[in-house]
Design an enzyme around this catalytic site. Structure first.
Site, mmCIF file in Angstrom:
data_model
loop_
_atom_site.group_PDB
_atom_site.id
_atom_site.type_symbol
_atom_site.label_atom_id
_atom_site.label_comp_id
_atom_site.label_asym_id
_atom_site.label_seq_id
_atom_site.Cartn_x
_atom_site.Cartn_y
_atom_site.Cartn_z
ATOM 1 N N CYS A 7 0.824 -1.202 0.000
ATOM 2 C CA CYS A 7 0.000 0.000 0.000
ATOM 3 C C CYS A 7 0.868 1.265 0.000
ATOM 4 C CB CYS A 7 -0.913 0.006 1.221
ATOM 5 S SG CYS A 7 -2.350 1.094 1.022
ATOM 6 N N ASP A 126 -6.845 -3.497 11.094
ATOM 7 C CA ASP A 126 -5.650 -2.719 11.376
ATOM 8 C C ASP A 126 -5.571 -2.489 12.880
ATOM 9 O OD1 ASP A 126 -3.392 -1.155 11.044
ATOM 10 O OD2 ASP A 126 -4.284 0.172 9.552
#
Length: 207
Positions: A7, A126
Site C-alpha cells: 500500500c 488494522d
C-alpha cells in the site's frame, strides 16, 4: 496462498517494482493527510505501469462513495478500500474492502455486525491507534484475531514487516496481508529490498 498488497505506492516505477517482486495488489492512497497520498491526476500512470494480474486498489478516507467509485471507474481500479465510517451503499462492480481498527472483542463484534448487514468483498483489520487512521506501524492484536472468521476474506494490516510477517501469517491465518510503512526507507519511500524480503517471508510462511 496468502495474498499480498503493498500500500501507498506513489510512482509508476515503484508500481512496476512491486509487481515484479510478486505482490498481488497495489494500494493507491487518495487521503490528502497521508504521507503516501497521490494526486488522482497522477494515479493513472501508476495503474498503467501494472501488469494485467496485479490489482490496483484505491484507498479512501472520508470521500463520498459515489465520488470514490467515479474515480475508480476513471482509473480502472479493481477495488475500493474505505476507512472511518464504512459506507452502506453498494460500490459494485468494484470490490469493497472496509477497514476496521481493532482494539478488543467489541471491535470484532462490530465487524461481524457490519458484514451481516452489508457483505463486503473482504475486510481489512488494522491496529487501533487513537486519532490515527492507518499506516502507523503499530501491530494489530494478533492473539485476538487468531481464529477470527468474519465470513469474508480477512486482510491483516498493522505494523507488518519482513521480520514479523511470517509469524503474523502463522498466527492469524489471514486471506491476505497489507503493508505500507513496514517496507519503506522513509514515509512514502518504498524500499525494493524490504519489499522482496516481505514477499519472500509471506510465501515461505504459507509453505
Amino acid at each position: 496462498m496468502t495474498r499480498i498488497k503493498i500500500c501507498g505506492v506513489r510512482t509508476p516505477a515503484d508500481a512496476a517494482m512491486v509487481a515484479a517482486a510478486g505482490a498481488d495488489a497495489v494500494g493507491i492512497n487518495f487521503f490528502p493527510k497521508s504521507p503516501r497520498y497521490i494526486d488522482p491526476r497522477a494515479a493513472a500512470e501508476i495503474v498503467r505501469a501494472l501488469p494485467p494480474f496485479t490489482a490496483p486498489v484505491g484507498v479512501f478516507v472520508g470521500m463520498p462513495l459515489r465520488q470514490a467509485t467515479a474515480l475508480a471507474f476513471q482509473l480502472g481500479l479493481r477495488a475500493i478500500q474505505t476507512y472511518d465510517r464504512p459506507p452502506g451503499e453498494d460500490p459494485f462492480p468494484f470490490a469493497h474492502v472496509p477497514a476496521f481498527r481493532v482494539k478488543d472483542a467489541t471491535s470484532l463484534a462490530m465487524i461481524r455486525s457490519f458484514i451481516a448487514a452489508r457483505k463486503p468483498a473482504a475486510v481489512l483489520v488494522d491496529a487501533y491507534v487513537e486519532g490515527a487512521v492507518g499506516g502507523t506501524g503499530i501491530l494489530a492484536p494478533w492473539d485476538l484475531l487468531a481464529g477470527f472468521d468474519p465470513g469474508v476474506p480477512l486482510i491483516l494490516a498493522g505494523g507488518l514487516t519482513p521480520e514479523n510477517v511470517a509469524a503474523a501469517v502463522r498466527t492469524v491465518r489471514p486471506w491476505g496481508v497489507d503493508v505500507a510503512s513496514g517496507v519503506e526507507s522513509a514515509p512514502g519511500m518504498k524500499d525494493p529490498g524490504k519489499i522482496r524480503a516481505f514477499v519472500a517471508a509471506v510465501r515461505a510462511a504459507g509453505d
